[in-house]
Design an enzyme around this catalytic site. Sequence first.
Site, PDB file in Angstrom:
ATOM      1  N   HIS A   1       0.843  -1.195   0.000  1.00 61.61           N
ATOM      2  CA  HIS A   1       0.000   0.000   0.000  1.00 61.61           C
ATOM      3  C   HIS A   1       0.876   1.242   0.000  1.00 61.61           C
ATOM      4  O   HIS A   1       0.651   2.175  -0.757  1.00 61.61           O
ATOM      5  CB  HIS A   1      -0.924  -0.010   1.220  1.00 61.61           C
ATOM      6  CG  HIS A   1      -1.873   1.134   1.272  1.00 61.61           C
ATOM      7  ND1 HIS A   1      -2.889   1.216   2.204  1.00 61.61           N
ATOM      8  CD2 HIS A   1      -1.977   2.270   0.521  1.00 61.61           C
ATOM      9  CE1 HIS A   1      -3.574   2.334   2.020  1.00 61.61           C
ATOM     10  NE2 HIS A   1      -3.025   3.002   1.014  1.00 61.61           N
TER      11      HIS A   1
ATOM     12  N   GLU B   1       1.088   7.703  -3.654  1.00 66.86           N
ATOM     13  CA  GLU B   1       2.013   7.408  -2.560  1.00 66.86           C
ATOM     14  C   GLU B   1       3.254   8.282  -2.603  1.00 66.86           C
ATOM     15  O   GLU B   1       3.766   8.707  -1.567  1.00 66.86           O
ATOM     16  CB  GLU B   1       2.384   5.928  -2.565  1.00 66.86           C
ATOM     17  CG  GLU B   1       1.239   5.000  -2.222  1.00 66.86           C
ATOM     18  CD  GLU B   1       0.664   5.287  -0.845  1.00 66.86           C
ATOM     19  OE1 GLU B   1       1.453   5.473   0.099  1.00 66.86           O
ATOM     20  OE2 GLU B   1      -0.574   5.337  -0.719  1.00 66.86           O
TER      21      GLU B   1
ATOM     22  N   HIS C   1       3.288  10.788   0.468  1.00 66.88           N
ATOM     23  CA  HIS C   1       4.203  10.249   1.475  1.00 66.88           C
ATOM     24  C   HIS C   1       5.669  10.299   1.057  1.00 66.88           C
ATOM     25  O   HIS C   1       6.529  10.657   1.856  1.00 66.88           O
ATOM     26  CB  HIS C   1       3.814   8.805   1.808  1.00 66.88           C
ATOM     27  CG  HIS C   1       2.430   8.665   2.341  1.00 66.88           C
ATOM     28  ND1 HIS C   1       2.063   9.088   3.600  1.00 66.88           N
ATOM     29  CD2 HIS C   1       1.298   8.150   1.770  1.00 66.88           C
ATOM     30  CE1 HIS C   1       0.778   8.840   3.802  1.00 66.88           C
ATOM     31  NE2 HIS C   1       0.288   8.267   2.702  1.00 66.88           N
TER      32      HIS C   1
END
Length: 215
Positions: free
Chosen positions: A62, A102, A106
Amino acid sequence: MKKIVVLLGMLLAPWFSSAVQAKGEAGEFDYYAMALSWSPEHCAIKPADRDQCSRQLGFVLHGLWPQYQRGYPSSCTRERLDPAMEQEFAGLYPSRFLYRHEWEKHGTCSGLSQHDFHQLASDLRQKREDPGRLSVSCRAAAQKPLPAQGGSGQCQRLAGPGQHHGGLRRRWRFLREVYICLNKEGTDAVTCSDEMQKRELPSCGQPDFLLRTVR
């Protein structure tokens, strides 16, 4: 051998949706949480995700998320994903959407170049079968419980030996994700933050969880 800390959180909504987000500075964080999703559960919740759900997948990456001891940084820079990353690290994520999402949410907080961030995520994903080096938090999202020790036993087999805390919240008990907490270099296990463990405690007080089969 590092201890494995397993937390079974049975939340329908993502755990981090209720954690504190902050803009943050790239490279300024305390540890990584690597999230491995159990694909059958994701597809039960979001069957329209054809990129991921058209394939028979088990655990998938993920994301690799920089974390604070309280909360986490988010979208630290405006650097867009280089499309070449999808080709260079093909198969790293189960869908194209996650490459962009992502990295921008992040990865930009890691302080690493795009190549180095994706390389680290790839290396750590491949090491998930060596849980002795990792500290793990399992999250589950439920319908028919395994035997009382079945949940913890299943998670232990997935994550390795160590301490376990299992449970449910809002009557959702299907295993959804496993979190692996590591230092900033990605070389050693660290204990998931007190905040993370406390947040999962209402979920983790129960003795069982469910695991959907790969179909």
